[in-house]
Design a protein around this motif. Structure first.
Motif, PDB file in Angstrom:
ATOM      1  N   ALA A   1       0.980  -1.391   0.048  1.00  0.00           N
ATOM      2  CA  ALA A   1      -0.127  -0.085   0.018  1.00  0.00           C
ATOM      3  C   ALA A   1       0.805   1.350   0.010  1.00  0.00           C
ATOM      4  CB  ALA A   1      -0.875   0.092   1.019  1.00  0.00           C
TER       5      ALA A   1
ATOM      6  N   GLU B   1       0.706   4.120  -2.985  1.00  0.00           N
ATOM      7  CA  GLU B   1       0.250   5.525  -2.506  1.00  0.00           C
ATOM      8  C   GLU B   1       1.506   6.452  -2.543  1.00  0.00           C
ATOM      9  OE1 GLU B   1      -2.145   8.326   0.743  1.00  0.00           O
ATOM     10  OE2 GLU B   1      -0.952   6.759   1.456  1.00  0.00           O
TER      11      GLU B   1
ATOM     12  N   ALA C   1       1.761   9.436  -5.514  1.00  0.00           N
ATOM     13  CA  ALA C   1       1.587  10.919  -5.152  1.00  0.00           C
ATOM     14  C   ALA C   1       2.974  11.348  -5.818  1.00  0.00           C
ATOM     15  CB  ALA C   1       1.817  10.790  -3.573  1.00  0.00           C
TER      16      ALA C   1
ATOM     17  N   LEU D   1      -2.403   5.388  -7.102  1.00  0.00           N
ATOM     18  CA  LEU D   1      -3.182   5.929  -5.913  1.00  0.00           C
ATOM     19  C   LEU D   1      -4.663   5.053  -5.608  1.00  0.00           C
ATOM     20  CD1 LEU D   1      -2.682   9.651  -6.103  1.00  0.00           C
ATOM     21  CD2 LEU D   1      -1.975   8.320  -4.156  1.00  0.00           C
TER      22      LEU D   1
ATOM     23  N   TYR E   1      -3.661   1.959  -4.493  1.00  0.00           N
ATOM     24  CA  TYR E   1      -3.400   1.803  -2.765  1.00  0.00           C
ATOM     25  C   TYR E   1      -4.680   1.640  -2.185  1.00  0.00           C
ATOM     26  CZ  TYR E   1      -4.322   4.238   1.496  1.00  0.00           C
ATOM     27  OH  TYR E   1      -4.664   4.906   2.607  1.00  0.00           O
ATOM     28  N   GLY E   2      -5.675   2.596  -2.570  1.00  0.00           N
ATOM     29  CA  GLY E   2      -7.217   2.111  -1.898  1.00  0.00           C
ATOM     30  C   GLY E   2      -7.700   0.811  -1.988  1.00  0.00           C
TER      31      GLY E   2
ATOM     32  N   PHE F   1       2.861   5.260   6.163  1.00  0.00           N
ATOM     33  CA  PHE F   1       2.890   6.335   5.112  1.00  0.00           C
ATOM     34  C   PHE F   1       4.031   7.200   5.746  1.00  0.00           C
ATOM     35  CE2 PHE F   1       2.071  10.388   3.595  1.00  0.00           C
ATOM     36  CZ  PHE F   1       1.989  10.492   2.139  1.00  0.00           C
TER      37      PHE F   1
END
Length: 110
Positions: free
Chosen positions: A13, A17, A21, A44, A47-48, A70
């Motif tokens: 993840a 993410e 980004a 992104l 990631y979700g 993160f």
């Protein structure tokens, strides 16, 4: 095995993410164009999707814990990809965040 699976999902993840980004950042701030931005948006979204595979069923817990991953992952990305050199306070902060991840996700519960 559940903890190992959970940790691997957090790492995946984070790559999705933070990488997403970073791609958007490169597309916009470094003028690399719409392809980079589009790839970033896809990452992104990935990631979700990856986050939904965490074994814990509580959205709030998983996302709160991921926040610590993160923080540490962003610093590591900066070191590996952008030549960033964290100072002791960055490292201490990341360590505190990862301790929080461990408490939130893996503390024994009744």
């Amino acid at each position: 095995m559940t903890v190992l699976r959970s940790v691997l999902l957090f790492v995946l993840a984070a790559v999705a993410e933070i990488g997403g980004a970073w791609l958007v950042w490169q597309g916009v701030r470094e003028n690399r164009g719409l392809l980079w931005i589009g790839l970033g948006v896809l990452a992104l979204g990935g990631y979700g999707f990856v986050a939904t595979f965490q074994p814990d069923p509580n959205f709030g817990r998983v996302l709160a814990a991921y926040g610590g991953v993160f923080v540490a992952g962003s610093l590591l990305w900066g070191v590996l990809v952008d030549g960033f050199r964290p100072d002791r306070w960055d490292l201490l902060g990341a360590g505190v965040c990862l301790l929080g991840v461990a408490l939130i996700m893996y503390a024994p519960r009744s």
